[in-house]
Design a protein around this motif. Structure first.
Motif, PDB file in Angstrom:
ATOM      1  N   MET A   3     -31.258  23.772  67.411  1.00  0.00           N
ATOM      2  CA  MET A   3     -30.718  24.617  68.546  1.00  0.00           C
ATOM      3  C   MET A   3     -29.247  24.275  68.883  1.00  0.00           C
ATOM      4  O   MET A   3     -28.907  25.405  69.187  1.00  0.00           O
ATOM      5  CB  MET A   3     -31.532  24.077  69.847  1.00  0.00           C
ATOM      6  CG  MET A   3     -33.083  24.308  69.657  1.00  0.00           C
ATOM      7  SD  MET A   3     -34.128  23.336  71.315  1.00  0.00           S
ATOM      8  CE  MET A   3     -33.602  24.560  72.530  1.00  0.00           C
ATOM      9  N   PRO A  44     -30.798  29.854  69.720  1.00  0.00           N
ATOM     10  CA  PRO A  44     -32.438  29.548  69.430  1.00  0.00           C
ATOM     11  C   PRO A  44     -33.197  30.808  70.167  1.00  0.00           C
ATOM     12  O   PRO A  44     -32.846  31.480  70.887  1.00  0.00           O
ATOM     13  CB  PRO A  44     -32.570  28.215  69.773  1.00  0.00           C
ATOM     14  CG  PRO A  44     -31.730  28.153  70.957  1.00  0.00           C
ATOM     15  CD  PRO A  44     -30.332  28.887  70.668  1.00  0.00           C
ATOM     16  N   VAL A  59     -37.212  21.723  74.378  1.00  0.00           N
ATOM     17  CA  VAL A  59     -37.025  21.618  73.053  1.00  0.00           C
ATOM     18  C   VAL A  59     -38.364  21.999  72.269  1.00  0.00           C
ATOM     19  O   VAL A  59     -38.788  22.494  71.550  1.00  0.00           O
ATOM     20  CB  VAL A  59     -36.411  20.588  72.437  1.00  0.00           C
ATOM     21  CG1 VAL A  59     -36.363  20.261  70.943  1.00  0.00           C
ATOM     22  CG2 VAL A  59     -35.141  20.404  72.993  1.00  0.00           C
ATOM     23  N   GLU A 114     -39.172  25.586  72.195  1.00  0.00           N
ATOM     24  CA  GLU A 114     -38.434  26.157  70.967  1.00  0.00           C
ATOM     25  C   GLU A 114     -39.202  25.942  69.759  1.00  0.00           C
ATOM     26  O   GLU A 114     -39.486  26.957  69.015  1.00  0.00           O
ATOM     27  CB  GLU A 114     -37.016  25.499  70.945  1.00  0.00           C
ATOM     28  CG  GLU A 114     -36.189  25.918  69.795  1.00  0.00           C
ATOM     29  CD  GLU A 114     -36.015  27.323  69.513  1.00  0.00           C
ATOM     30  OE1 GLU A 114     -35.599  27.742  68.426  1.00  0.00           O
ATOM     31  OE2 GLU A 114     -35.731  27.854  70.766  1.00  0.00           O
TER      32      GLU A 114
END
Length: 622
Positions: A562, A572, A605, A608
């Motif tokens: 990212m 991202p 995260v 993602e």
């Protein structure tokens, strides 16, 4: 993943052609006139409580997802053949025919059940007291009801978009994932809450609560310490025994804490050859209290264990990343060692996973400290100081001092103060989520955050009596459902001894002074399980959660990708939502080893990572 889905046309019409969507490995049934249809997907197992039974003579169809404990007792009460104890669907149909709605008072187990009466065009449904099984539905007054084990199955049957709306995907980023439990993410699909029943007929639907804790007073004197201790010990042992009585291969997610340690020790006594522990340790820290407690308990009980060590996690974190990418919801992957353990357990032939959910609520419910302060118990502050001395992160003395002031205020004023604090909390929580202002405004996330905080408001607690709302709280119910859905996805069943109905009923009446004493939370439980575990495990207060440390290692490659993507300018998958400068600042703290960076970024995260594999499961706004 296993489940059922079906439809009952209360208007007398016919269900969708073919009885709904196709599922790999499913089987189904449809009534001759076509008004009733049901399908099951996933491989059937012996003694299965997932499916349906039909009685042509009465026009009844019972659909259930159930694990019945002490089915032999239910067989005797119904005067049914003994071998029917291994046929839970037949037993449930027989119980309905004998008792109707009264069957709920006779059931001991985890269940979501639905009874369709084709002759009367009526539906009855119910979910167990703590929501260990899920039931979703869509009711159309002009048509009827569609029901299923997952919201996606209901949506697909009805022809709805089963993808997650983009704005709902963001709720876990600011800690509001519980909203998806109260309001399923697929519009038009509802969840039947724990301890609730549903009745429906043509053009009408009613949902009401059928159970609250504390309905059965055990009749012990408040000062009968030995009686209460023996009662807790007996109910704990029974709760574990019942969940192993059908001969299943069982695992225990063992964290090193008191609750899961007690479950592990009791499971070893009842089924030593069929139990395995799954634990996360950190040999890289010689002073890690969890590692010490886990190793002491495993040595004491002799239970074999599958252990992941944070000091050497490389193979494990790659497997955990792969497991989290396959989950139906990204938030199920928080504490990524849990889906890893569940995949490992399924591969090893484990059929049932047990854990320590939710000993905290069982013995230390939300207004315990306030009740102690209101009762004028002078030991409240002393206990708080002793407890803080045992803890890694002291908190209780400050809370008791606050309650000494706030508990004297009128309830209406306390509510006003709570609302003001919630209002002031909105902006900081959205800021901490690293969301940019355009995203916050576009999806009206400030209002969504306020909805969430309002949903956490609890009713005014009674001045005395037993706690009744702890297990009905949104946070608790969402956590139970999330664990259940994640384990189902791995192909194993979750059974939680500490969520046993009889144990909850007994524990609801425990006197205040046995819950927090000598600085120990859950003091009565510690005393009850003391013969089963090493003393250093029973009386420890230095609980340390290792999940954030595992997630830091598991998600480190995703975070680095990212950062590189932002630096290149492409961004991202989550780039359009993110406050880029803040994200990069917290990413640097993560990379420098500061856990506050992990705490603030790990959900983002994780999202993602999940989107890199599941972008097609999202209904993107345009």
């Amino acid at each position: 993943m296993r489940g059922v889905v079906g439809e009952f046309r209360l208007d007398g019409g016919q269900t969708a052609a073919g009885g709904g969507p196709s599922f790999t490995g499913d089987d189904g049934w449809r009534s001759p006139e076509g008004a009733l249809a049901v399908r099951r997907w996933g491989a059937p197992v012996a003694g299965d409580g997932l499916g349906w039974r039909q009685d042509p003579a009465t026009g009844l169809l019972l659909v259930a997802d159930a694990a019945l404990y002490d089915a032999d007792r239910l067989c005797r009460a119904l005067e049914a053949p003994a071998d029917e104890a291994r046929a839970p669907l037949s037993l449930l149909l027989r119980a309905w025919q004998r008792w109707g709605e009264g069957l709920l008072e006779h059931l001991d187990g985890d269940f979501a059940l639905l009874v369709c009466d084709g002759h009367r065009r009526q539906v009855f449904a119910a979910v167990d007291p703590v929501g260990m099984r899920s039931l979703f539905y869509r009711f159309d007054p002009a048509r009827g009801i569609v029901f299923g084990s997952t919201p996606e199955a209901v949506a697909e049957w009805c022809g709805l978009d089963a993808r997650i709306p983009e704005h709902r995907l963001l709720e876990p980023l600011f800690g509001a994932e519980q909203l998806a439990h109260r309001e399923p993410e697929i519009a038009g699909v509802d969840r039947l809450p724990a301890a609730h029943m549903l009745t429906a007929g043509p053009g009408r639907l009613q949902v009401r609560r059928w159970w609250r804790p504390g309905q059965r007073n055990p009749g012990l004197a408040a000062d009968d310490l030995d009686g209460w201790t023996e009662g807790v010990r007996w109910h704990l042992a029974e709760a574990v025994r019942k969940r192993l009585a059908d001969g299943v291969q069982a695992g225990v997610q063992f964290s090193g804490g008191l609750d899961s340690a007690a479950v592990l020790a009791l499971a070893q006594r009842h089924a030593s050859a069929r139990v395995r522990a799954f634990s996360l340790v950190d040999h890289g820290r010689p002073d890690c209290p969890e590692t010490r407690a886990i190793e002491a308990t495993l040595a004491f009980t002799g239970v074999p264990a599958q252990v992941v060590d944070l000091a050497d996690p490389q193979a494990s974190i790659a497997q955990a990343r792969a497991a989290t990418a396959l989950l139906p919801r990204f938030i199920y992957g928080r504490n990524g060692f849990l889906p890893l353990f569940e995949r490992q357990a399924a591969t090893a032939g484990v059929q049932v996973m047990m854990n320590g959910l939710d000993g905290d609520l069982l013995f230390f419910y939300e207004d315990l400290l306030e009740r102690q302060v209101r009762a004028g118990r002078g030991e409240a502050l002393r206990n708080a100081r002793l407890q803080d001395a045992l803890s890694i992160e002291p908190w209780m003395e400050a809370e008791v001092r606050r309650l000494r002031v706030s508990s004297r205020l009128p309830w209406w004023l306390r509510e006003r103060i709570r609302d003001l604090r919630a209002h002031l909390e909105v902006a900081p929580r959205l800021h901490a989520a690293c969301l940019n202002q355009q995203t916050i405004a576009r999806f009206e996330l400030r209002a969504r955050m306020r909805d969430y905080l309002a949903s956490l408001r609890r009713p005014r607690p009674p001045a005395s009596g037993v706690p009744t709302e702890s297990f009905m709280g949104l946070i608790t119910q969402e956590g139970i459902a999330r664990f259940q859905q994640r384990m189902r996805h791995a192909g194993i069943e979750m059974r939680c001894p500490l969520l046993d109905r009889a144990l909850i009923e007994f524990a609801a009446w425990l006197p205040l002074e046995f819950r927090l004493r000598e600085g120990h939370l859950k003091w009565i439980m510690r005393r009850a399980v003391a013969p089963l575990l090493p003393a250093e495990v029973v009386w420890r207060g230095d609980k340390l959660h290792l999940g954030s440390h595992f997630d830091r290692l598991m998600l480190q490659p995703v975070l680095e990708g990212m950062v590189r993507s932002f630096e290149r300018g492409s961004g991202p998958a989550v780039a359009s939502w993110v406050d880029r400068p803040r994200f990069l600042h917290m990413a640097r703290r993560w990379q420098a080893g500061h856990l506050d960076g992990v705490w603030q970024l790990r959900v983002l995260v994780l999202l993602e990572h999940w989107l890199q594999h599941n972008a097609d499961k999202v209904a993107w706004a345009h």
